[in-house]
Design a protein around this motif. Structure first.
Motif, mmCIF file in Angstrom:
data_model
loop_
_atom_site.group_PDB
_atom_site.id
_atom_site.type_symbol
_atom_site.label_atom_id
_atom_site.label_comp_id
_atom_site.label_asym_id
_atom_site.label_seq_id
_atom_site.Cartn_x
_atom_site.Cartn_y
_atom_site.Cartn_z
ATOM 1 N N UNK A 18 37.581 52.444 28.398
ATOM 2 C CA UNK A 18 37.768 51.395 29.412
ATOM 3 C C UNK A 18 39.123 50.702 29.277
ATOM 4 N N UNK A 19 39.588 50.213 30.429
ATOM 5 C CA UNK A 19 40.866 49.515 30.497
ATOM 6 C C UNK A 19 40.618 48.044 30.809
ATOM 7 N N UNK A 20 41.299 47.177 30.084
ATOM 8 C CA UNK A 20 41.329 45.763 30.477
ATOM 9 C C UNK A 20 42.721 45.214 30.220
ATOM 10 N N UNK A 61 39.199 52.651 41.620
ATOM 11 C CA UNK A 61 38.465 52.526 40.369
ATOM 12 C C UNK A 61 38.780 51.274 39.581
ATOM 13 N N UNK A 62 39.832 50.555 39.972
ATOM 14 C CA UNK A 62 40.179 49.297 39.307
ATOM 15 C C UNK A 62 39.474 48.125 40.007
ATOM 16 N N UNK A 63 39.158 47.106 39.234
ATOM 17 C CA UNK A 63 38.629 45.878 39.815
ATOM 18 C C UNK A 63 39.137 44.684 39.032
ATOM 19 N N UNK A 69 37.754 28.859 37.185
ATOM 20 C CA UNK A 69 37.415 27.941 36.085
ATOM 21 C C UNK A 69 38.241 28.247 34.837
ATOM 22 N N UNK A 70 38.549 29.513 34.629
ATOM 23 C CA UNK A 70 39.347 29.886 33.457
ATOM 24 C C UNK A 70 40.759 30.337 33.837
ATOM 25 N N UNK A 71 41.101 30.233 35.122
ATOM 26 C CA UNK A 71 42.433 30.645 35.617
ATOM 27 C C UNK A 71 42.774 32.059 35.162
ATOM 28 N N UNK A 72 41.861 32.974 35.407
ATOM 29 C CA UNK A 72 42.095 34.349 34.960
ATOM 30 C C UNK A 72 41.859 35.341 36.089
ATOM 31 N N UNK A 73 42.517 36.483 35.966
ATOM 32 C CA UNK A 73 42.390 37.557 36.956
ATOM 33 C C UNK A 73 42.650 38.864 36.216
ATOM 34 N N UNK A 74 41.774 39.199 35.272
ATOM 35 C CA UNK A 74 41.969 40.367 34.420
ATOM 36 C C UNK A 74 41.678 41.649 35.197
ATOM 37 N N UNK A 75 42.454 42.675 34.933
ATOM 38 C CA UNK A 75 42.293 43.967 35.610
ATOM 39 C C UNK A 75 41.458 44.889 34.727
ATOM 40 N N UNK A 76 40.469 45.552 35.322
ATOM 41 C CA UNK A 76 39.582 46.407 34.545
ATOM 42 C C UNK A 76 39.312 47.740 35.231
ATOM 43 N N UNK A 77 39.024 48.725 34.386
ATOM 44 C CA UNK A 77 38.592 50.028 34.894
ATOM 45 C C UNK A 77 37.655 50.611 33.855
ATOM 46 N N UNK A 78 36.597 51.239 34.273
ATOM 47 C CA UNK A 78 35.579 51.671 33.306
ATOM 48 C C UNK A 78 36.017 52.880 32.487
ATOM 49 N N UNK A 79 36.867 53.734 33.067
ATOM 50 C CA UNK A 79 37.259 54.955 32.363
ATOM 51 C C UNK A 79 38.694 55.335 32.736
ATOM 52 N N UNK A 80 39.584 55.259 31.760
ATOM 53 C CA UNK A 80 41.003 55.500 32.040
ATOM 54 C C UNK A 80 41.282 56.974 32.310
ATOM 55 N N UNK A 81 42.235 57.197 33.231
ATOM 56 C CA UNK A 81 42.693 58.555 33.528
ATOM 57 C C UNK A 81 44.182 58.650 33.180
ATOM 58 N N UNK A 82 44.624 59.873 32.921
ATOM 59 C CA UNK A 82 46.040 60.073 32.572
ATOM 60 C C UNK A 82 46.952 59.500 33.661
ATOM 61 N N UNK A 83 46.534 59.623 34.908
ATOM 62 C CA UNK A 83 47.361 59.171 36.041
ATOM 63 C C UNK A 83 47.435 57.644 36.148
ATOM 64 N N UNK A 84 46.676 56.934 35.330
ATOM 65 C CA UNK A 84 46.746 55.465 35.330
ATOM 66 C C UNK A 84 47.946 54.945 34.543
ATOM 67 N N UNK A 85 48.609 55.823 33.816
ATOM 68 C CA UNK A 85 49.797 55.410 33.056
ATOM 69 C C UNK A 85 50.844 54.856 34.015
ATOM 70 N N UNK A 86 51.216 53.605 33.818
ATOM 71 C CA UNK A 86 52.117 52.918 34.752
ATOM 72 C C UNK A 86 52.415 51.523 34.210
ATOM 73 N N UNK A 87 53.244 50.803 34.954
ATOM 74 C CA UNK A 87 53.545 49.397 34.665
ATOM 75 C C UNK A 87 52.724 48.548 35.633
ATOM 76 N N UNK A 88 52.001 47.571 35.107
ATOM 77 C CA UNK A 88 51.122 46.739 35.930
ATOM 78 C C UNK A 88 51.609 45.293 35.891
#
Lengths: 110, 115
Positions: A18-20, A61-63, A69-88
């Motif tokens: 998983x990605x966070x 696949x990202x959400x 309340x916590x001023x957060x907006x974390x990015x998540x994905x349940x299962x990383x793929x090679x093609x997800x390699x990037x700058x976010x």
């Protein structure tokens, strides 16, 4: 002033895990929050955006859930793929501009 | 769909030289932006323009000039290139200034090299 913090400069993961990616923000008002993704030698493009508290937009696949309340907006994905390699980049709208975080480089290994 | 075209892709110049980057969009967007991208520092706004002939300074405008003579084009000039200015410059456009959640569309970037 308004600001966006991305604490991880580099995240390295094995495919299938998983990605966070973390994003927290400070803002005087209720802003829009965005995630942009930039693959190598390509233009940055919008991945997700949100304005509504506790709503969870999804794309490719990202959400990310905006928690005011916590001023957060974390990015998540349940299962990383090679093609997800990037700058976010996480960003917020503020006073007619976008305020950007410093970016997180995500590397997915086989 | 539309496209944003940045020229040149690589711009090589000497220290002290005046150098210009160009950006064209065919989205018919009102607002255009120039950002500087440095590794580990995010995107920093240099100039933006909300309509033809309008210019607004961003946080990093010192040492740069901009020009928006047509709705579809936005150019950026480095007034006196310095070696510490080597970076990627990104042009973007939007239907507004981004404060209401509208998407920014980016070009692929122009890399400035100062020798």
């Amino acid at each position: 002033g308004d600001s966006v913090t991305q604490t991880e400069g580099l995240v390295t993961l094995t495919e299938g895990l998983p990605v966070m990616l973390n994003c927290t923000y400070q803002s005087t008002y209720s802003p829009f929050l965005f995630w942009y993704v930039q693959h190598l030698n390509e233009a940055p493009k919008l991945l997700l955006k949100s304005f509504t508290d506790n709503k969870r937009p999804e794309h490719q696949g990202f959400h990310a859930t905006l928690h005011k309340s916590s001023s957060s907006f974390h990015l998540q994905k349940s299962s990383a793929q090679l093609s997800d390699s990037a700058l976010y980049y996480c960003a917020l709208s503020s006073n007619y501009q976008l305020i950007w975080g410093s970016g997180t480089k995500l590397i997915i290994k086989p | 769909g539309g496209i944003i075209t940045q020229t040149p892709k690589f711009l090589i110049g000497q220290e002290g030289q005046k150098l210009t980057l160009k950006c064209q969009q065919n989205f018919n967007h009102d607002t255009m932006y120039w950002y500087r991208q440095d590794s580990g520092k995010g995107l920093r706004l240099i100039y933006y323009s909300i309509t033809e002939n309008d210019l607004q300074k961003g946080d990093l405008s010192e040492g740069y000039d901009a020009s928006r003579e047509k709705k579809s084009s936005f150019s950026l000039t480095v007034t006196s290139a310095q070696k510490n200015e080597m970076a990627v410059f990104l042009c973007a456009s939007s239907t507004d200034r981004g404060n209401s959640g509208n998407t920014l569309y980016f070009g692929e970037g122009s890399r400035l090299i100062v020798v």
